[in-house]
Motif scaffolding. Sequence first.
Motif, short mmCIF file in Angstrom:
data_model
loop_
_atom_site.label_atom_id
_atom_site.label_comp_id
_atom_site.label_asym_id
_atom_site.label_seq_id
_atom_site.Cartn_x
_atom_site.Cartn_y
_atom_site.Cartn_z
N ALA A 193 0.80 -1.23 0.00
CA ALA A 193 0.00 0.00 0.00
C ALA A 193 0.83 1.28 0.00
O ALA A 193 0.44 2.27 -0.63
CB ALA A 193 -0.94 0.00 1.20
N GLY A 206 0.16 4.55 -2.22
CA GLY A 206 -0.31 5.74 -1.52
C GLY A 206 0.58 6.93 -1.79
O GLY A 206 0.09 8.06 -2.01
N ASP A 211 -5.61 5.80 -5.67
CA ASP A 211 -6.69 5.32 -4.83
C ASP A 211 -6.47 3.83 -4.55
O ASP A 211 -6.03 3.09 -5.44
CB ASP A 211 -8.05 5.52 -5.51
CG ASP A 211 -8.52 6.97 -5.43
OD1 ASP A 211 -7.74 7.82 -4.98
OD2 ASP A 211 -9.67 7.23 -5.83
N ILE A 212 -6.79 3.41 -3.33
CA ILE A 212 -6.51 2.03 -2.92
C ILE A 212 -7.75 1.41 -2.30
O ILE A 212 -8.43 2.04 -1.49
CB ILE A 212 -5.37 1.99 -1.88
CG1 ILE A 212 -4.06 2.52 -2.47
CG2 ILE A 212 -5.17 0.57 -1.34
CD1 ILE A 212 -2.98 2.74 -1.42
N PHE A 218 -1.54 3.54 5.56
CA PHE A 218 -2.18 4.73 5.01
C PHE A 218 -1.67 6.02 5.66
O PHE A 218 -1.73 7.09 5.06
CB PHE A 218 -3.71 4.66 5.07
CG PHE A 218 -4.33 4.58 6.44
CD1 PHE A 218 -4.32 5.66 7.31
CD2 PHE A 218 -4.98 3.42 6.86
CE1 PHE A 218 -4.94 5.60 8.56
CE2 PHE A 218 -5.59 3.34 8.10
CZ PHE A 218 -5.56 4.44 8.96
N VAL A 255 -9.59 8.46 4.12
CA VAL A 255 -9.35 7.06 4.45
C VAL A 255 -10.58 6.48 5.12
O VAL A 255 -11.13 7.08 6.06
CB VAL A 255 -8.13 6.89 5.40
CG1 VAL A 255 -7.93 5.41 5.73
CG2 VAL A 255 -6.88 7.48 4.78
N MET A 269 -8.50 6.13 0.12
CA MET A 269 -7.96 4.82 0.49
C MET A 269 -8.97 4.11 1.39
O MET A 269 -9.37 4.65 2.42
CB MET A 269 -6.61 4.97 1.18
CG MET A 269 -5.52 5.51 0.27
SD MET A 269 -3.91 5.73 1.09
CE MET A 269 -4.13 7.33 1.88
#
Length: 427
Positions: free
Chosen positions: A32, A36, A41-42, A56, A150, A180
């Motif tokens: 990640a 990030g 975008d995750i 994050f 997030v 995220m």
Amino acid sequence: MMNFDDFNISDEIKNAIGDMGFEKTTPIQEMAIPLGLAGRDITGQAQTGSGKTIAFAIPVLEKLFIPDRSPQSIILCPTRELCLQVADEISKLGKYVKKLKVLAVYGGQPIGKQTRVLKKGVHIVVGTPGRVIDHIERGNLNLIGVESVVLDEADEMLDMGFRDDIETILKSTPRQRQTMLFSATMPTEIRKIAKNYQNNPKFIKVSNKKENIPKITQHAFMTNHKYKFDDLTKLFEVYAIKSALIFCNTKKGVDFVFKRLKKNGYSSEALHGDMTQKTRDRVMNKFRNGNVSFLVATDVAARGLDISNLDFIVNYDVAQNYDSYIHRIGRTARAGKSGCALTLVSKEDFANFNNINKQSKGKITQKKIPSDAEIENIKLNRILDDSLNSIKIDNLEKYIKIIKKKSSADISSEKIAAALLRKLGEN
């Protein structure tokens, strides 16, 4: 696994990571963090305790412009407890970032205190959806300058009925933002949010490699509802359980088990949704600090509860489904440690248990509740094993002299040892 030094991140954050004792990344962090940092975008699937807060938090912190004291990142969590944990972890990670301001906003605390801090200016807001909405409606919180959002434990937020609040908050942020999303499970509702509010998200999932699966021993015991509490206390004896988180499906069940434990001399507390936030905080702190041994809770009340060194989870009632079961047992075996999950299964629980057992793919071992004679034998063997270990590491000369002095032709040292074992077994 990578080292944190391998990432293109600031020295301030690297130094803080070193202070926190981290060197190697966890799988979710390795996947990640680069995405990030690149602004992608995750949508990440990872269990609680996998290290996703750091995953994050690093991109969020690297993106901040400190001279701007308006909110630049909003992080949504399902519970007050998780909000505080996430805010604390971000503060530790940003300890060398001068003038960084992180604020947790949640229900159960006077809104005036949070309002005063928001008016002074903060960079990162960590909040429960309901309280964030409250601040937006009061004009205390403007998300027009937010660059990253997030959603942490997204599936739990949906389970708690926060979908509309989450969508309202997302609509209050700029369209050109980084989003995220992290969730232990990926139900249809989560995928809809990802589709509607993320821009070409990269889906990442912690692989099911053996080394990444928490080391949780899982046992199930068939029982009769009438004798379930007695069987619970038998498991305490069999596994020498000194502390455990015990799950019930209802508030009524929590109160029943808690009162029976107290009546039988066990140090215990109850945790469920009818309690005030202040009472819940007090109970959770007592359990976390080791001032109470057994915490009996419903699923909702225990959400966000992160206890280090928790060895045992006991399902007094079988979870309603496999996802809930995984959330429950995931409270143990944190940070690479091992743990044990025990489940009591009465006739009324068969349907749910069979479904969970099928999805677990053989990870749950079914065992019988030991008889009183078997429990006594287990206890005596445990005492003997401890004694044999003591022979290897302790200086026992003083005690050997006492035994020799007391032994005679009629009373052998073996008889004295047997009498001592009996006395210890009775305690």
